[in-house]
Design a protein around this motif. Structure first.
Motif, PDB file in Angstrom:
ATOM      1  N   ILE A 173      18.131  -2.053   9.322  1.00 23.28           N
ATOM      2  CA  ILE A 173      16.917  -2.790   9.675  1.00 23.28           C
ATOM      3  C   ILE A 173      17.173  -4.298   9.552  1.00 23.28           C
ATOM      4  CG2 ILE A 173      15.483  -0.858   8.926  1.00 23.28           C
ATOM      5  CD1 ILE A 173      14.673  -2.444   6.472  1.00 23.28           C
ATOM      6  N   PRO A 174      16.432  -5.114  10.287  1.00 27.58           N
ATOM      7  CA  PRO A 174      16.646  -6.566  10.223  1.00 27.58           C
ATOM      8  C   PRO A 174      16.385  -7.114   8.822  1.00 27.58           C
ATOM      9  CG  PRO A 174      15.164  -5.967  12.035  1.00 27.58           C
ATOM     10  CD  PRO A 174      15.349  -4.743  11.204  1.00 27.58           C
ATOM     11  N   ASP A 175      16.931  -8.287   8.554  1.00 22.15           N
ATOM     12  CA  ASP A 175      16.750  -8.908   7.241  1.00 22.15           C
ATOM     13  C   ASP A 175      15.280  -9.130   6.922  1.00 22.15           C
ATOM     14  OD1 ASP A 175      19.472  -8.946   6.870  1.00 22.15           O
ATOM     15  OD2 ASP A 175      19.725 -11.031   7.499  1.00 22.15           O
ATOM     16  N   ASP A 176      14.488  -9.422   7.945  1.00 19.99           N
ATOM     17  CA  ASP A 176      13.064  -9.651   7.705  1.00 19.99           C
ATOM     18  C   ASP A 176      12.223  -8.405   7.991  1.00 19.99           C
ATOM     19  OD1 ASP A 176      13.420  -9.595  10.415  1.00 19.99           O
ATOM     20  OD2 ASP A 176      12.199 -11.366  10.851  1.00 19.99           O
ATOM     21  N   GLY A 177      12.872  -7.275   8.238  1.00 21.49           N
ATOM     22  CA  GLY A 177      12.141  -6.034   8.472  1.00 21.49           C
ATOM     23  C   GLY A 177      11.737  -5.389   7.157  1.00 21.49           C
ATOM     24  N   TRP A 178      10.551  -4.809   7.130  1.00 23.99           N
ATOM     25  CA  TRP A 178      10.062  -4.172   5.902  1.00 23.99           C
ATOM     26  C   TRP A 178      10.387  -2.679   5.945  1.00 23.99           C
ATOM     27  CZ3 TRP A 178       9.185  -5.798   1.330  1.00 23.99           C
ATOM     28  CH2 TRP A 178       8.503  -4.998   0.408  1.00 23.99           C
ATOM     29  N   PRO A 179      11.017  -2.143   4.891  1.00 20.37           N
ATOM     30  CA  PRO A 179      11.418  -0.727   4.912  1.00 20.37           C
ATOM     31  C   PRO A 179      10.219   0.224   4.840  1.00 20.37           C
ATOM     32  CG  PRO A 179      12.655  -1.994   3.258  1.00 20.37           C
ATOM     33  CD  PRO A 179      11.512  -2.849   3.692  1.00 20.37           C
ATOM     34  N   ALA A 195       0.828  -1.211   0.000  1.00 18.38           N
ATOM     35  CA  ALA A 195       0.000   0.000   0.000  1.00 18.38           C
ATOM     36  C   ALA A 195       0.861   1.259   0.000  1.00 18.38           C
ATOM     37  CB  ALA A 195      -0.918   0.000   1.216  1.00 18.38           C
ATOM     38  N   VAL A 196       0.304   2.336  -0.535  1.00 16.57           N
ATOM     39  CA  VAL A 196       0.846   3.677  -0.368  1.00 16.57           C
ATOM     40  C   VAL A 196      -0.024   4.367   0.684  1.00 16.57           C
ATOM     41  CG1 VAL A 196       1.306   5.900  -1.459  1.00 16.57           C
ATOM     42  CG2 VAL A 196       1.692   3.781  -2.739  1.00 16.57           C
ATOM     43  N   ILE A 197       0.599   4.948   1.707  1.00 15.34           N
ATOM     44  CA  ILE A 197      -0.138   5.485   2.853  1.00 15.34           C
ATOM     45  C   ILE A 197      -0.083   7.010   2.844  1.00 15.34           C
ATOM     46  CG2 ILE A 197      -0.321   5.504   5.370  1.00 15.34           C
ATOM     47  CD1 ILE A 197       0.801   2.651   5.358  1.00 15.34           C
ATOM     48  N   TYR A 198      -1.259   7.602   3.013  1.00 13.05           N
ATOM     49  CA  TYR A 198      -1.468   9.043   2.853  1.00 13.05           C
ATOM     50  C   TYR A 198      -1.884   9.627   4.190  1.00 13.05           C
ATOM     51  CZ  TYR A 198      -3.580  13.198   0.490  1.00 13.05           C
ATOM     52  OH  TYR A 198      -3.922  14.462   0.050  1.00 13.05           O
ATOM     53  N   GLU A 199      -1.057  10.501   4.755  1.00 15.12           N
ATOM     54  CA  GLU A 199      -1.406  11.116   6.038  1.00 15.12           C
ATOM     55  C   GLU A 199      -2.295  12.327   5.836  1.00 15.12           C
ATOM     56  OE1 GLU A 199       0.309  13.381   9.982  1.00 15.12           O
ATOM     57  OE2 GLU A 199       1.735  12.788   8.426  1.00 15.12           O
ATOM     58  N   ILE A 200      -3.359  12.391   6.635  1.00 14.69           N
ATOM     59  CA  ILE A 200      -4.303  13.510   6.592  1.00 14.69           C
ATOM     60  C   ILE A 200      -4.421  14.116   7.978  1.00 14.69           C
ATOM     61  CG2 ILE A 200      -6.746  14.122   6.332  1.00 14.69           C
ATOM     62  CD1 ILE A 200      -6.959  12.085   4.106  1.00 14.69           C
ATOM     63  N   ALA A 201      -4.195  15.427   8.080  1.00 13.59           N
ATOM     64  CA  ALA A 201      -4.556  16.174   9.275  1.00 13.59           C
ATOM     65  C   ALA A 201      -5.999  16.620   9.055  1.00 13.59           C
ATOM     66  CB  ALA A 201      -3.635  17.374   9.476  1.00 13.59           C
ATOM     67  N   LEU A 257      11.472   2.845  -4.461  1.00  6.07           N
ATOM     68  CA  LEU A 257      12.324   2.163  -3.494  1.00  6.07           C
ATOM     69  C   LEU A 257      11.578   0.969  -2.893  1.00  6.07           C
ATOM     70  CD1 LEU A 257      13.996   5.102  -1.536  1.00  6.07           C
ATOM     71  CD2 LEU A 257      15.190   3.368  -2.884  1.00  6.07           C
ATOM     72  N   ARG A 258      12.311   0.005  -2.426  1.00  7.66           N
ATOM     73  CA  ARG A 258      11.693  -1.142  -1.758  1.00  7.66           C
ATOM     74  C   ARG A 258      11.188  -0.702  -0.387  1.00  7.66           C
ATOM     75  NH1 ARG A 258      13.032  -5.788   1.527  1.00  7.66           N
ATOM     76  NH2 ARG A 258      11.851  -7.610   0.791  1.00  7.66           N
ATOM     77  N   GLY A 259       9.901  -0.841  -0.153  1.00  8.59           N
ATOM     78  CA  GLY A 259       9.331  -0.453   1.120  1.00  8.59           C
ATOM     79  C   GLY A 259       7.997   0.243   0.941  1.00  8.59           C
ATOM     80  N   THR A 260       7.408   0.636   2.066  1.00  7.81           N
ATOM     81  CA  THR A 260       6.103   1.289   2.056  1.00  7.81           C
ATOM     82  C   THR A 260       6.274   2.800   1.996  1.00  7.81           C
ATOM     83  OG1 THR A 260       5.098  -0.501   3.331  1.00  7.81           O
ATOM     84  CG2 THR A 260       3.972   1.622   3.357  1.00  7.81           C
ATOM     85  N   PRO A 261       5.667   3.454   0.997  1.00  5.74           N
ATOM     86  CA  PRO A 261       5.760   4.915   0.899  1.00  5.74           C
ATOM     87  C   PRO A 261       4.676   5.592   1.747  1.00  5.74           C
ATOM     88  CG  PRO A 261       5.393   3.861  -1.269  1.00  5.74           C
ATOM     89  CD  PRO A 261       5.041   2.878  -0.200  1.00  5.74           C
ATOM     90  N   PHE A 262       5.069   6.651   2.451  1.00  5.87           N
ATOM     91  CA  PHE A 262       4.151   7.533   3.155  1.00  5.87           C
ATOM     92  C   PHE A 262       4.332   8.954   2.605  1.00  5.87           C
ATOM     93  CE2 PHE A 262       4.294   4.139   6.177  1.00  5.87           C
ATOM     94  CZ  PHE A 262       3.281   4.295   7.125  1.00  5.87           C
ATOM     95  N   PHE A 263       3.228   9.654   2.373  1.00  2.00           N
ATOM     96  CA  PHE A 263       3.355  11.083   2.112  1.00  2.00           C
ATOM     97  C   PHE A 263       2.203  11.825   2.752  1.00  2.00           C
ATOM     98  CE2 PHE A 263       1.061   9.449  -1.559  1.00  2.00           C
ATOM     99  CZ  PHE A 263       0.161  10.433  -1.934  1.00  2.00           C
TER     100      PHE A 263
END
Length: 534
Positions: free
Chosen positions: A316-322, A15-21, A353-359
């Motif tokens: 981060i650990p080998d099994d950690g998700w970025p 997922a791409v995660i979107y922060e909302i105030a 990039l490998r990992g979960t994007p937040f904006f």
């Protein structure tokens, strides 16, 4: 576990995660503050954009001294935002649109008008006497030690009824809970279950690294690098931040959420990059996604970014998700730092990039810091510790949906001013422009969904040279090459093999073969290339 069931169980990895105030997203009733009904009216936009989850800053009952992070009741909606019934309608609509919902969890402190604190402060013999961090005065009658508040001054406040001090990491009106007390842990767990039972998909844990303070109340040492820093940063917070016992608190919170399959726990962590790994946990899991702000803190050139990315992935650990974050409610807008042209390059970096994007809301239109007149400042940090350029209101200004004076956000007076409408980026104008940065964000998220290698594929760095940051993503025999020009001038980029151009940050190059294993990158341009199998 089948691939399909794993996708569902670990949805946050793709997922791409979107922060909302929420207060600044969309007002529905003209009071100048965003609300649940306003967000409900904008779900079509979120679906069009392509985000997979929304993270909301606190929406609970609050006196709102610090963006709602001062909570009066964990299990109610603040009337300014709506009602529980309105929340349920919003959650149902988001889920119907294929969008998950993450709430802010604030376990470190409450508002001082929370019923728990009112009872705790009333007497040393009350049922909740030990629910907060209390201590007797020092021998001279002053605070128990030298701990500071992040909002300036001592972290201790006198309570006449108890003849003791209570500790507050943040505002004096935000007393810290005592996480050594099992009753406190149970109460926070009950609050989590209240929302999990309603169907929320996870929590972002606020201030997760400061849940436990030193039992002996030892003084913090001076910060040897304090020159030029605001007063709260003039100590090294050895005995107040990132204590070893904090990990047990996070593990407890994780146990609560693990009782609900498919729910996610992310969290605000502190310290240098090399400390982030322990927030994932070892034998006992902690956070699924410890939030990583390294891209925001990095110098903006190819060599620095290459080092920043490598240092984080090695930490981060080998099994950690970025996790990769480019904005937030208390982080300065990165577009003001790197400029509009490089903001497009950052968008491509974030989504590949490998990992979960937040904006953060507004990043998708390249929004910069909004000027806030002194008489309109709301941020308590700026009011209490002025003059350091750290006011967070410029990031929290309401969304600009169109070019009207109040940006289509409200029919009343917005709680914070917007930038002048003349020439300011807004959603409506960007949606009409097929090559806008908003169109780029949307296209990148679409491409990310279409290519498994961009979601969970492996990551292979390439050597950065000549101002170009480059890397590959791999899924089986399928390889995708990303090349980002961090310079304002053209750069030639070479690689091994042949490929097909999938996208340029300028959105003006059609998909086409790139047969000679080289491409001329224009200034401030990034490209994504699908490589032919060898």
């Amino acid at each position: 576990m089948s691939a399909e069931s794993r996708d569902e169980a670990a949805w946050w990895e793709s997922a791409v995660i979107y922060e909302i105030a929420l207060i600044s997203f969309q007002d529905s009733n003209g009071d100048g503050r965003g609300d649940l009904a306003g967000l409900l009216s904008r779900i079509d936009y979120l679906k069009w954009l392509g985000v997979g989850a929304v993270w909301l800053t606190p929406i609970y009952k609050s006196p709102f001294r610090d963006l709602g992070y001062d909570i009066s009741d964990y299990c109610s909606i603040d009337p300014a935002y709506g009602s529980l019934e309105g929340f349920d309608r919003l959650l149902e609509a988001l889920h119907g649109a294929g969008i998950r919902l993450i709430l802010d969890l604030v376990p470190n402190h409450t508002a001082n008008d929370h019923a728990w604190f009112v009872e705790s402060a009333s007497s040393r013999n009350s049922a909740k006497a030990d629910w907060y961090v209390w201590a007797d005065p020092a021998e001279n009658g002053g605070p128990p030690n030298n701990w500071l508040s992040r909002f300036g001054g001592s972290g201790w406040e006198w309570c006449e009824a108890r003849r003791q001090y209570y500790y507050h990491s943040f505002l004096v009106e935000q007393p810290d809970l005592n996480w050594r007390n099992p009753q406190v842990r149970a109460a926070i767990a009950d609050a989590m279950r209240f929302w999990l039972d309603r169907g929320v998909d996870g929590f972002r844990v606020d201030a997760s690294a400061v849940l436990i303070k030193d039992r002996l109340l030892r003084d913090n040492p001076a910060n040897p690098q304090a020159e030029g820093k605001p007063p709260p940063q003039r100590q090294t917070p050895v005995f107040t931040d990132d204590r070893p016992e904090t990990m047990d608190c996070i593990e407890f919170i994780r146990e609560v959420i693990d009782a609900y399959p498919g729910r996610m726990l992310c969290g605000e962590v502190q310290g240098k990059t090399d400390r982030i790994g322990h927030f994932y946990g070892n034998d006992r899991p902690r956070l699924h996604l410890p939030l990583n702000f390294a891209l925001l803190d990095s110098k903006w050139d190819a060599f620095s970014l290459q080092a920043t990315i490598d240092a984080y992935l090695n930490a981060i650990p080998d099994d950690g998700w970025p996790v990769w974050i480019i904005g937030g409610h208390d982080k300065q807008r990165i577009a003001s730092k790197i400029g509009e042209a490089q903001m497009r390059v950052l968008a491509m970096l974030l989504m590949t990039l490998r990992g979960t994007p937040f904006f953060f809301m507004g990043d998708e239109i390249g929004r910069k810091r909004v000027p806030i007149p002194p008489d309109r400042v709301r941020d308590p940090f700026e009011k209490l510790v002025p003059g350091y350029g750290l006011c967070r209101d410029p990031e929290r200004a309401p969304m600009r949906w169109d070019d009207s004076p109040d940006g289509g956000f409200t029919t009343g007076r917005p709680w914070l001013p917007l930038e002048p409408s003349d020439g300011a980026a807004n959603i409506a104008a960007e949606q009409r422009d097929e090559r806008s940065i908003l169109a780029l964000f949307r296209a990148l998220m679409t491409l990310r969904r279409e290519h498994a290698g961009l979601q969970r594929g492996g990551y292979e760095p390439l050597r950065s040279q000549n101002d170009v940051l480059a890397y590959k993503r791999r899924d089986g025999r399928n390889e995708i090459l990303v090349a980002l020009n961090l310079a304002a001038e053209p750069r030639k980029f070479h690689w091994q093999g042949r490929g097909r151009l999938l996208m340029s940050t300028q959105l003006d190059r059609p998909p086409e073969p790139v047969p000679d294993a080289s491409i001329l990158l224009r200034g401030n341009e990034g490209v994504i290339i699908a490589l032919e199998p060898r």
